[in-house]
Design a protein around this motif. Structure first.
Motif, PDB file in Angstrom:
ATOM      1  N   LEU A 100      43.560  29.899  61.330  1.00  0.00           N
ATOM      2  CA  LEU A 100      44.609  29.276  62.128  1.00  0.00           C
ATOM      3  C   LEU A 100      44.064  28.291  63.156  1.00  0.00           C
ATOM      4  N   GLY A 101      42.964  28.647  63.801  1.00  0.00           N
ATOM      5  CA  GLY A 101      42.394  27.781  64.842  1.00  0.00           C
ATOM      6  C   GLY A 101      41.341  26.820  64.330  1.00  0.00           C
ATOM      7  N   LYS A 102      41.214  26.674  63.024  1.00  0.00           N
ATOM      8  CA  LYS A 102      40.175  25.834  62.422  1.00  0.00           C
ATOM      9  C   LYS A 102      40.198  24.420  62.995  1.00  0.00           C
ATOM     10  N   GLY A 103      39.007  23.910  63.278  1.00  0.00           N
ATOM     11  CA  GLY A 103      38.878  22.571  63.836  1.00  0.00           C
ATOM     12  C   GLY A 103      38.735  22.568  65.338  1.00  0.00           C
ATOM     13  N   LYS A 104      38.936  23.728  65.968  1.00  0.00           N
ATOM     14  CA  LYS A 104      38.766  23.865  67.405  1.00  0.00           C
ATOM     15  C   LYS A 104      37.521  24.700  67.691  1.00  0.00           C
ATOM     16  N   PRO A 105      36.928  24.526  68.886  1.00  0.00           N
ATOM     17  CA  PRO A 105      35.757  25.342  69.240  1.00  0.00           C
ATOM     18  C   PRO A 105      36.099  26.827  69.173  1.00  0.00           C
ATOM     19  N   ASN A 106      35.170  27.599  68.607  1.00  0.00           N
ATOM     20  CA  ASN A 106      35.344  29.050  68.472  1.00  0.00           C
ATOM     21  C   ASN A 106      36.717  29.368  67.876  1.00  0.00           C
ATOM     22  N   HIS A 107      36.953  28.847  66.681  1.00  0.00           N
ATOM     23  CA  HIS A 107      38.301  28.934  66.123  1.00  0.00           C
ATOM     24  C   HIS A 107      38.785  30.363  65.868  1.00  0.00           C
ATOM     25  N   PRO A 108      37.904  31.343  65.582  1.00  0.00           N
ATOM     26  CA  PRO A 108      38.435  32.706  65.456  1.00  0.00           C
ATOM     27  C   PRO A 108      39.062  33.205  66.751  1.00  0.00           C
ATOM     28  N   LYS A 109      38.420  32.897  67.892  1.00  0.00           N
ATOM     29  CA  LYS A 109      38.967  33.317  69.177  1.00  0.00           C
ATOM     30  C   LYS A 109      40.285  32.608  69.471  1.00  0.00           C
ATOM     31  N   ARG A 110      40.348  31.336  69.135  1.00  0.00           N
ATOM     32  CA  ARG A 110      41.581  30.581  69.367  1.00  0.00           C
ATOM     33  C   ARG A 110      42.725  31.164  68.530  1.00  0.00           C
ATOM     34  N   GLY A 111      42.445  31.435  67.261  1.00  0.00           N
ATOM     35  CA  GLY A 111      43.463  32.034  66.402  1.00  0.00           C
ATOM     36  C   GLY A 111      43.896  33.393  66.911  1.00  0.00           C
ATOM     37  N   GLU A 112      42.918  34.174  67.381  1.00  0.00           N
ATOM     38  CA  GLU A 112      43.243  35.493  67.935  1.00  0.00           C
ATOM     39  C   GLU A 112      44.203  35.372  69.116  1.00  0.00           C
ATOM     40  N   ARG A 113      43.922  34.463  70.031  1.00  0.00           N
ATOM     41  CA  ARG A 113      44.773  34.305  71.210  1.00  0.00           C
ATOM     42  C   ARG A 113      46.190  33.877  70.828  1.00  0.00           C
ATOM     43  N   LEU A 114      46.297  32.936  69.898  1.00  0.00           N
ATOM     44  CA  LEU A 114      47.609  32.461  69.475  1.00  0.00           C
ATOM     45  C   LEU A 114      48.458  33.593  68.910  1.00  0.00           C
ATOM     46  N   LEU A 115      47.843  34.425  68.086  1.00  0.00           N
ATOM     47  CA  LEU A 115      48.590  35.501  67.444  1.00  0.00           C
ATOM     48  C   LEU A 115      48.878  36.643  68.409  1.00  0.00           C
ATOM     49  N   ARG A 116      47.962  36.898  69.313  1.00  0.00           N
ATOM     50  CA  ARG A 116      48.204  37.959  70.300  1.00  0.00           C
ATOM     51  C   ARG A 116      49.372  37.578  71.215  1.00  0.00           C
ATOM     52  N   CYS A 117      49.429  36.305  71.580  1.00  0.00           N
ATOM     53  CA  CYS A 117      50.540  35.845  72.421  1.00  0.00           C
ATOM     54  C   CYS A 117      51.879  35.975  71.712  1.00  0.00           C
ATOM     55  N   LYS A 118      51.854  35.936  70.393  1.00  0.00           N
ATOM     56  CA  LYS A 118      53.088  36.078  69.624  1.00  0.00           C
ATOM     57  C   LYS A 118      53.419  37.541  69.329  1.00  0.00           C
ATOM     58  N   GLY A 119      52.561  38.458  69.785  1.00  0.00           N
ATOM     59  CA  GLY A 119      52.829  39.877  69.614  1.00  0.00           C
ATOM     60  C   GLY A 119      52.238  40.498  68.368  1.00  0.00           C
ATOM     61  N   PHE A 120      51.368  39.777  67.660  1.00  0.00           N
ATOM     62  CA  PHE A 120      50.773  40.296  66.427  1.00  0.00           C
ATOM     63  C   PHE A 120      49.353  40.792  66.710  1.00  0.00           C
ATOM     64  N   SER A 121      49.239  41.920  67.387  1.00  0.00           N
ATOM     65  CA  SER A 121      47.928  42.371  67.867  1.00  0.00           C
ATOM     66  C   SER A 121      47.004  42.790  66.731  1.00  0.00           C
ATOM     67  N   GLU A 122      47.510  43.541  65.741  1.00  0.00           N
ATOM     68  CA  GLU A 122      46.657  43.951  64.618  1.00  0.00           C
ATOM     69  C   GLU A 122      46.134  42.729  63.874  1.00  0.00           C
ATOM     70  N   LEU A 123      47.025  41.801  63.626  1.00  0.00           N
ATOM     71  CA  LEU A 123      46.653  40.587  62.902  1.00  0.00           C
ATOM     72  C   LEU A 123      45.655  39.757  63.705  1.00  0.00           C
ATOM     73  N   SER A 124      45.841  39.705  65.009  1.00  0.00           N
ATOM     74  CA  SER A 124      44.933  38.907  65.850  1.00  0.00           C
ATOM     75  C   SER A 124      43.515  39.452  65.786  1.00  0.00           C
ATOM     76  N   SER A 125      43.375  40.774  65.691  1.00  0.00           N
ATOM     77  CA  SER A 125      42.040  41.377  65.604  1.00  0.00           C
ATOM     78  C   SER A 125      41.359  41.017  64.289  1.00  0.00           C
ATOM     79  N   ILE A 126      42.134  40.955  63.228  1.00  0.00           N
ATOM     80  CA  ILE A 126      41.580  40.566  61.930  1.00  0.00           C
ATOM     81  C   ILE A 126      41.098  39.123  61.965  1.00  0.00           C
ATOM     82  N   VAL A 127      41.910  38.246  62.541  1.00  0.00           N
ATOM     83  CA  VAL A 127      41.537  36.832  62.639  1.00  0.00           C
ATOM     84  C   VAL A 127      40.299  36.663  63.521  1.00  0.00           C
ATOM     85  N   ALA A 128      40.203  37.443  64.582  1.00  0.00           N
ATOM     86  CA  ALA A 128      39.065  37.338  65.500  1.00  0.00           C
ATOM     87  C   ALA A 128      37.744  37.668  64.812  1.00  0.00           C
TER      88      ALA A 128
END
Length: 376
Positions: free
Chosen positions: A261-289
């Motif tokens: 999800l965060g591809k193309g940005k610095p530390n994209h796994p962390k960026r994707g994790e934050r985006l999904l956690r903010c949307k309430g998808f905590s389990e999914l955010s951990s997988i992306v991280a």
């Protein structure tokens, strides 16, 4: 985000005639429908919640009395929903700056949708702000005080929609990754669909995943790669479940779709994790991280994050590849950089551990699963 002067108005005064049973008190995931509707607003920060009742109101009071909400009786509920909106609006028209209108039979709204609508309202001060999913407006709209007098003076001939249409030039749409804004319950089939959505609300639907990617990722290659990773991960999970594991194939598939999800940005796994956690998808955010770099010891059990990690390493672009084909070129390319080589080697070891564990559980070589379809 402050919503102190924003009221949440839930209308639950109707006959439920099309459903054939009293909708507000239907069971939904251990609660009632009306309780879930209140949760949807309250969890998003709406503190002032008012509920308009009418038909069979006596049955609602024991539930609503426990919810710390204001209860408004509409003696004219037989005249339809517009009369309930007016009854509710009269109680706060002089104090509130805006209100969310949520029908009681559209109870499952994601927290981030409410927050996105409020954020757009603060930015634009629009007359009406509508949440939109897949190009379709849903509930709850946020209605500015600009509209209050017109609503209160309306005759209801064209309902609330007719009045809000008068403010179309000063209204805005907010795309949200939330299928729930469109899910009401006029029939038992609708209710069953809503129940399924509510029970798996911690995992976005496929269409919600596409909406998330559309908002945060404009590279089609990310989606194409994600589809392939998702398919491999889901296939592995399904086989492992048949062998006795209890993995969520939906979580694996969704993790595969959104892992970059965060591809193309610095530390994209962390960026994707934050985006999904903010949307309430905590389990999914951990997988992306952890999809890019994780460590799984041979004695550890395989979980959904491990399968997404492995599946990602088995896809180069949109092409299925072996672990050797995936890692050998990188190891050769960075042969002179010890730090990078150590990181690549660690990822390769982790992928091999997951691969070997899965193969041992299944009693078969994973090539039969991973390469069962032709490479695109």
């Amino acid at each position: 985000m402050s919503s102190a002067r924003i009221v949440g108005l839930i209308v639950a005064a109707g006959y439920s005639s099309r459903m054939g049973t009293f909708k507000p008190l239907l069971p939904l995931g251990g609660k009632t429908v009306i309780e879930v509707a209140v949760d949807s607003l309250r969890m998003a920060g709406v503190a002032d919640i008012r509920i308009v009742v009418g038909y069979r109101s006596a049955e609602l009071y024991p539930v609503l009395d426990q919810l710390q909400v204001d209860i408004i009786e509409n003696p004219k509920y037989s005249q339809g929903m517009f009369s309930s909106v007016v009854a509710g609006l009269k109680t706060f028209a002089g104090d509130a700056e805006a209100f969310f209108l949520l029908p009681g039979d559209t109870p499952v709204i994601r927290r981030h949708s409410i927050k996105d609508v409020v954020r757009e309202y603060r930015k634009t001060n629009a007359a009406v702000v509508y949440p939109v999913f897949n190009g379709e407006r849903g509930h709850p709209p946020l209605i500015n005080a600009t509209c209050f007098d017109r609503i209160l003076s309306g005759d209801g001939a064209d309902g609330l929609r007719g009045i809000l249409n008068e403010y179309e030039a000063d209204s805005v749409d907010v795309p949200v990754a939330d299928q729930g804004i469109l899910l009401d319950m006029d029939t038992m089939e609708d209710f069953n669909q809503l129940t399924c959505f509510y029970l798996r609300r911690h995992i976005p639907t496929y269409d919600e995943c596409l909406a998330i990617l559309n908002k945060h990722q404009d590279d089609d290659r990310v989606l194409q790669h994600g589809h392939m990773v998702a398919e491999i991960g889901k296939s592995l999970a399904s086989h492992l479940n048949c062998a006795g594991l209890s993995l969520s194939t939906e979580l694996v598939y969704t993790g595969g779709l959104l892992h970059d999800l965060g591809k193309g940005k610095p530390n994209h796994p962390k960026r994707g994790e934050r985006l999904l956690r903010c949307k309430g998808f905590s389990e999914l955010s951990s997988i992306v991280a952890s999809h890019m770099d994780m460590e799984l010891k041979p004695e550890c059990a395989i979980d959904e994050a491990a399968l997404v990690f492995l599946a990602d390493k088995l896809v180069q672009g949109t092409r299925r590849v072996s672990l050797s084909e995936r890692f050998t070129p990188a190891l050769d390319r960075f042969a002179g950089n010890r730090e990078i080589i150590d990181a690549i080697s660690r990822r390769k070891r982790t992928a091999e551990v997951i691969w070997n564990q899965a193969a041992s559980i299944l009693g078969m070589h994973l090539d039969e699963i991973v390469f069962s379809a032709n490479n695109p």
